[in-house]
Design a protein around this motif. Structure first.
Motif, short mmCIF file in Angstrom:
data_model
loop_
_atom_site.label_atom_id
_atom_site.label_comp_id
_atom_site.label_asym_id
_atom_site.label_seq_id
_atom_site.Cartn_x
_atom_site.Cartn_y
_atom_site.Cartn_z
N ARG A 38 33.06 34.85 43.89
CA ARG A 38 33.90 34.12 44.85
C ARG A 38 33.34 32.73 45.10
N LEU A 68 41.95 28.00 40.22
CA LEU A 68 40.94 28.79 40.92
C LEU A 68 40.59 28.17 42.26
N VAL A 75 43.27 30.74 43.96
CA VAL A 75 42.59 32.03 43.98
C VAL A 75 41.65 32.15 45.18
N GLU A 88 42.34 34.48 48.64
CA GLU A 88 41.49 35.64 48.87
C GLU A 88 40.73 35.51 50.18
N TYR A 116 34.58 36.03 36.92
CA TYR A 116 35.65 36.23 37.90
C TYR A 116 36.43 37.52 37.71
N ARG A 150 33.47 39.50 39.70
CA ARG A 150 34.32 39.16 40.86
C ARG A 150 33.66 38.09 41.74
N CYS A 180 42.97 35.31 35.38
CA CYS A 180 42.37 35.89 34.17
C CYS A 180 43.35 35.91 33.01
N ILE A 193 41.08 43.94 41.25
CA ILE A 193 41.09 42.55 41.66
C ILE A 193 42.45 42.22 42.25
N ARG A 253 43.99 36.64 41.34
CA ARG A 253 42.85 36.60 40.43
C ARG A 253 43.24 37.16 39.05
#
Length: 219
Positions: free
Chosen positions: A121, A171, A175, A179, A115, A119, A56, A48, A52
């Motif tokens: 999105r 997030l 995040v 990404e 997440y 994973r 976590c 990841i 991310r």
């Protein structure tokens, strides 16, 4: 009879002069593009992204911090064993903090599964956990008698509420946008590398550019 070769030679020389030299044509560096693509693929292979992973870690911190506060609350009330039996085995919605601990466990499991392992999105998982947390804490504060039990009646619900919304903000604003930006850069670099491969199929060295010897006129 000699005018035709002369005209052909003049036409050839004029066409050569009209072409710009190779040094003036803008070039694309495929090595740089491939390095960027390989760096992105390396980040994908290691699991990841860094942002991310930070998310976590914060979710794990949420669970550990709420657990620590709950253990402190158990000690303050007269010992872990006695208070634990009272709050878990003789659970009372209006006076127990055990459900706030279970709420932190619920957030941790859902968010790590969505997440970190899957994973995901999308924001629907964090929206679900934050909505459940907010509704439960608001109902507990209104209905229960936590405020009459000292400082922990304020601390645990407020900290749990704040941490849930910090996770949502992190997030949604850090995040997912970062990404998506990295993925767009990867697609642009990949497209540019494909174009560079079509335009420059091989790397030409300086020794491959030479001038042919002059030919005898009329030969």
């Amino acid at each position: 009879m000699n005018r035709v070769p002369g005209d052909a030679e003049n036409a050839h020389s004029s066409s050569v002069e009209s072409c710009p030299p190779l040094r003036d044509v803008p070039s694309i560096n495929p090595t740089h593009l491939m390095a960027r693509i390989e760096s992105y693929e390396g980040r994908e292979k290691k699991g990841i992204s860094d942002v991310r992973r930070t998310f976590c870690l914060f979710v794990t911190f949420d669970l550990l911090f709420i657990t620590l506060l709950w253990i402190i609350e158990l000690n303050v009330k007269g010992g872990i064993e006695t208070t634990l039996e009272k709050e878990v085995l003789q659970y009372d919605y209006s006076s127990s903090y055990f459900d706030i601990f279970l709420l932190a466990v619920f957030r941790f499991k859902v968010l790590i599964l969505a997440y970190a392992m899957c994973r995901l999105r999308h924001w629907w998982a964090i929206a679900f956990t934050t909505a459940v947390t907010s509704a439960f804490l608001l109902a507990k504060v209104i209905i229960s008698q936590l405020f009459s039990q000292g400082a922990f009646g304020y601390v645990l619900p407020i900290i749990s509420f704040i941490l849930a919304w910090i996770e949502t903000w992190f997030l949604d604003f850090k995040v997912l946008p970062q990404e998506a930006e990295e993925e767009n850069r990867f697609l642009i670099a990949q497209d540019a590398s494909e174009r560079a491969a079509l335009l420059h199929p091989g790397v030409l060295s300086d020794g491959q550019f030479y001038s042919p010897p002059e030919s005898v006129a009329g030969s």
